[in-house]
Motif scaffolding. Structure first.
Motif, PDB file in Angstrom:
ATOM      1  N   ARG A  50       0.975  -1.254  -0.014  1.00 24.81           N
ATOM      2  CA  ARG A  50      -0.165   0.167  -0.305  1.00 24.81           C
ATOM      3  C   ARG A  50       1.071   1.713   0.260  1.00 24.81           C
ATOM      4  O   ARG A  50       0.586   2.048   0.626  1.00 24.81           O
ATOM      5  CB  ARG A  50      -1.414   0.739   1.475  1.00 24.81           C
ATOM      6  N   PRO A  51       2.009   1.675  -1.434  1.00 29.82           N
ATOM      7  CA  PRO A  51       2.805   1.617  -1.023  1.00 29.82           C
ATOM      8  C   PRO A  51       1.740   3.803  -1.291  1.00 29.82           C
ATOM      9  O   PRO A  51       0.554   4.168  -1.170  1.00 29.82           O
ATOM     10  CB  PRO A  51       3.276   2.592  -2.154  1.00 29.82           C
ATOM     11  N   THR A  52       2.147   5.164  -0.838  1.00 27.65           N
ATOM     12  CA  THR A  52       1.751   6.096  -0.524  1.00 27.65           C
ATOM     13  C   THR A  52       2.954   6.519  -1.838  1.00 27.65           C
ATOM     14  O   THR A  52       2.195   8.498  -1.736  1.00 27.65           O
ATOM     15  CB  THR A  52       2.735   6.616   1.271  1.00 27.65           C
ATOM     16  N   ALA A  53       3.997   6.528  -2.195  1.00 28.55           N
ATOM     17  CA  ALA A  53       4.527   7.224  -2.927  1.00 28.55           C
ATOM     18  C   ALA A  53       4.958   5.703  -4.225  1.00 28.55           C
ATOM     19  O   ALA A  53       5.166   5.419  -4.076  1.00 28.55           O
ATOM     20  CB  ALA A  53       5.846   8.326  -3.163  1.00 28.55           C
ATOM     21  N   LEU A  54       4.772   6.331  -5.562  1.00 25.78           N
ATOM     22  CA  LEU A  54       4.879   5.199  -6.615  1.00 25.78           C
ATOM     23  C   LEU A  54       5.030   5.925  -8.009  1.00 25.78           C
ATOM     24  O   LEU A  54       4.493   6.955  -7.983  1.00 25.78           O
ATOM     25  CB  LEU A  54       3.745   3.902  -7.078  1.00 25.78           C
ATOM     26  N   PHE A  55       6.020   5.214  -8.927  1.00 21.74           N
ATOM     27  CA  PHE A  55       6.457   6.007  -9.831  1.00 21.74           C
ATOM     28  C   PHE A  55       6.029   5.064 -11.020  1.00 21.74           C
ATOM     29  O   PHE A  55       6.940   3.722 -10.297  1.00 21.74           O
ATOM     30  CB  PHE A  55       8.110   6.445 -10.252  1.00 21.74           C
ATOM     31  N   GLY A  56       5.650   5.334 -11.562  1.00 23.77           N
ATOM     32  CA  GLY A  56       5.431   4.103 -12.805  1.00 23.77           C
ATOM     33  C   GLY A  56       5.358   4.896 -14.543  1.00 23.77           C
ATOM     34  O   GLY A  56       4.952   6.568 -14.769  1.00 23.77           O
ATOM     35  N   VAL A  57       6.118   4.549 -15.257  1.00 21.55           N
ATOM     36  CA  VAL A  57       5.200   5.206 -16.554  1.00 21.55           C
ATOM     37  C   VAL A  57       4.208   5.204 -17.066  1.00 21.55           C
ATOM     38  O   VAL A  57       3.318   4.269 -16.430  1.00 21.55           O
ATOM     39  CB  VAL A  57       6.219   3.724 -17.774  1.00 21.55           C
ATOM     40  N   PRO A  58       3.693   5.772 -17.850  1.00 19.26           N
ATOM     41  CA  PRO A  58       2.487   5.496 -18.458  1.00 19.26           C
ATOM     42  C   PRO A  58       1.733   4.046 -18.834  1.00 19.26           C
ATOM     43  O   PRO A  58       0.568   3.979 -18.669  1.00 19.26           O
ATOM     44  CB  PRO A  58       2.329   6.086 -19.425  1.00 19.26           C
ATOM     45  N   ARG A  59       2.303   3.025 -18.663  1.00 19.67           N
ATOM     46  CA  ARG A  59       1.565   1.890 -19.707  1.00 19.67           C
ATOM     47  C   ARG A  59       1.520   1.122 -18.591  1.00 19.67           C
ATOM     48  O   ARG A  59       0.302   0.503 -19.001  1.00 19.67           O
ATOM     49  CB  ARG A  59       2.919   1.053 -20.476  1.00 19.67           C
ATOM     50  N   ILE A  60       1.920   1.444 -17.573  1.00 21.61           N
ATOM     51  CA  ILE A  60       1.956   0.739 -16.349  1.00 21.61           C
ATOM     52  C   ILE A  60       0.366   0.894 -15.756  1.00 21.61           C
ATOM     53  O   ILE A  60      -0.798   0.548 -15.022  1.00 21.61           O
ATOM     54  CB  ILE A  60       2.661   0.723 -15.420  1.00 21.61           C
ATOM     55  N   TRP A  61       0.036   2.737 -15.885  1.00 20.62           N
ATOM     56  CA  TRP A  61      -0.952   3.585 -15.671  1.00 20.62           C
ATOM     57  C   TRP A  61      -1.832   3.194 -16.311  1.00 20.62           C
ATOM     58  O   TRP A  61      -3.278   2.733 -15.971  1.00 20.62           O
ATOM     59  CB  TRP A  61      -0.778   4.649 -15.222  1.00 20.62           C
ATOM     60  N   THR A  62      -1.629   3.309 -17.457  1.00 22.88           N
ATOM     61  CA  THR A  62      -2.333   2.038 -18.120  1.00 22.88           C
ATOM     62  C   THR A  62      -3.554   1.046 -18.069  1.00 22.88           C
ATOM     63  O   THR A  62      -4.472   0.337 -18.268  1.00 22.88           O
ATOM     64  CB  THR A  62      -2.749   2.243 -19.637  1.00 22.88           C
ATOM     65  N   LYS A  63      -2.206  -0.064 -17.869  1.00 25.09           N
ATOM     66  CA  LYS A  63      -2.902  -1.629 -17.529  1.00 25.09           C
ATOM     67  C   LYS A  63      -3.790  -1.641 -16.132  1.00 25.09           C
ATOM     68  O   LYS A  63      -3.805  -2.448 -16.144  1.00 25.09           O
ATOM     69  CB  LYS A  63      -1.279  -2.357 -17.324  1.00 25.09           C
ATOM     70  N   PHE A  64      -4.090  -0.628 -15.263  1.00 29.72           N
ATOM     71  CA  PHE A  64      -3.893  -0.167 -14.040  1.00 29.72           C
ATOM     72  C   PHE A  64      -5.813  -0.186 -14.422  1.00 29.72           C
ATOM     73  O   PHE A  64      -6.337  -1.449 -14.207  1.00 29.72           O
ATOM     74  CB  PHE A  64      -4.051   0.814 -13.317  1.00 29.72           C
ATOM     75  N   GLN A  65      -5.773   0.633 -15.199  1.00 29.58           N
ATOM     76  CA  GLN A  65      -7.403   0.817 -15.635  1.00 29.58           C
ATOM     77  C   GLN A  65      -8.068   0.309 -16.558  1.00 29.58           C
ATOM     78  O   GLN A  65      -9.314  -0.410 -16.213  1.00 29.58           O
ATOM     79  CB  GLN A  65      -7.090   2.501 -17.051  1.00 29.58           C
ATOM     80  N   MET A  66      -7.559  -0.317 -17.036  1.00 25.46           N
ATOM     81  CA  MET A  66      -7.170  -1.668 -18.491  1.00 25.46           C
ATOM     82  C   MET A  66      -7.926  -3.252 -17.259  1.00 25.46           C
ATOM     83  O   MET A  66      -8.717  -3.459 -17.435  1.00 25.46           O
ATOM     84  CB  MET A  66      -6.229  -2.628 -18.777  1.00 25.46           C
ATOM     85  N   GLY A  67      -7.105  -3.335 -15.846  1.00 24.70           N
ATOM     86  CA  GLY A  67      -7.648  -4.206 -15.387  1.00 24.70           C
ATOM     87  C   GLY A  67      -8.096  -3.983 -14.425  1.00 24.70           C
ATOM     88  O   GLY A  67      -9.547  -4.910 -14.133  1.00 24.70           O
ATOM     89  N   VAL A  68      -9.048  -2.633 -14.657  1.00 26.54           N
ATOM     90  CA  VAL A  68     -10.529  -2.417 -13.094  1.00 26.54           C
ATOM     91  C   VAL A  68     -11.622  -2.266 -14.814  1.00 26.54           C
ATOM     92  O   VAL A  68     -12.604  -3.290 -14.170  1.00 26.54           O
ATOM     93  CB  VAL A  68     -10.368  -1.165 -13.827  1.00 26.54           C
TER      94      VAL A  68
END
Length: 232
Positions: A50-68
């Motif tokens: 449960r990180p309080t800070a996280l770095f990700g490339v755009p594709r990672i943030w997109t994959k989160f959305q796709m998973g939702v």
């Protein structure tokens, strides 16, 4: 960030973003670092940390959305998010399911983030802030700070970073984090760094090759992990 913050280390430890945002940040401020054990356990590790800070490339943030969307159809989620009072609770539940509900600082770099994706996270209650940096400057250049987000803006220069526009219209920058040069390659060093220490536009050409390599790595990592990210 300080001692009470939690980070999840999942990028290669040799990558400049991992070195700066996780390794150096933890050493400097004393944050707690969790490590992802494998691709198969990534989502479990994220929920555990449960990180309080996280770095990700755009594709990672997109994959989160796709998973939702794989669990909740886009139209249904959009409808729920529009409902008074309920929408905020739904957004928090979605973030909690990803292990992102404790995030105070969410950063994205390496490529521009689509405006629609940034606004989607805003509706969930999370501001994904864009940052900019290069390996040759140890990733230290520009960062958008919490409370200052503007869609498509990478933020102000970090303390000690100087920025200028050369006659050709390219951005040049220098700081104490700028590399001294390429190992045993004075010719490329001279092409890349000006006599007064600024990284030059020729860096952009060389970095196209570097970024395509990293882009391929991140794409491969994301595609391989897609099966595992969204399973319970």
């Amino acid at each position: 960030m300080g001692e009470g913050d939690r980070l999840l280390s999942y990028l290669p430890l040799c990558h400049v973003a991992e070195r700066m945002f996780v390794e150096m940040a933890a050493i400097y401020t004393g944050q707690t670092v969790f490590f992802a054990e494998s691709l198969e356990t990534f989502l479990t590790d994220l929920r555990r940390a449960r990180p309080t800070a996280l770095f990700g490339v755009p594709r990672i943030w997109t994959k989160f959305q796709m998973g939702v969307y794989a669990k909740i159809p886009e139209k249904r989620l959009d409808t729920l998010m529009r409902l008074p009072f309920i929408g905020k609770r739904v957004g928090h539940k979605v973030l909690a399911g990803l292990g992102l509900d404790a995030l105070r600082i969410a950063l994205s770099g390496a490529a521009p983030v689509p405006e629609a994706l940034l606004r989607w996270y805003q509706r969930l209650g999370l501001d994904v802030l864009e940052v900019y940096g290069m390996t040759e400057s140890y990733g230290y250049s520009h960062v958008c700070r919490p409370g200052q987000q503007s869609i498509g803006w990478i933020g102000l220069p970090c303390p000690g970073v100087e920025v200028r526009i050369d006659p050709a219209g390219e951005v040049q920058m220098r700081s104490g984090a700028t590399m001294l040069g390429y190992d045993k390659d004075p010719h490329k060093t001279a092409e890349t760094i000006t006599a007064d220490g600024f990284l030059t536009p020729t860096l952009k050409i060389k970095r196209n090759v570097i970024e395509s390599t990293y882009g391929e790595h991140f794409q491969t990592w994301s595609e391989r992990s897609e099966t595992f990210l969204w399973q319970d």
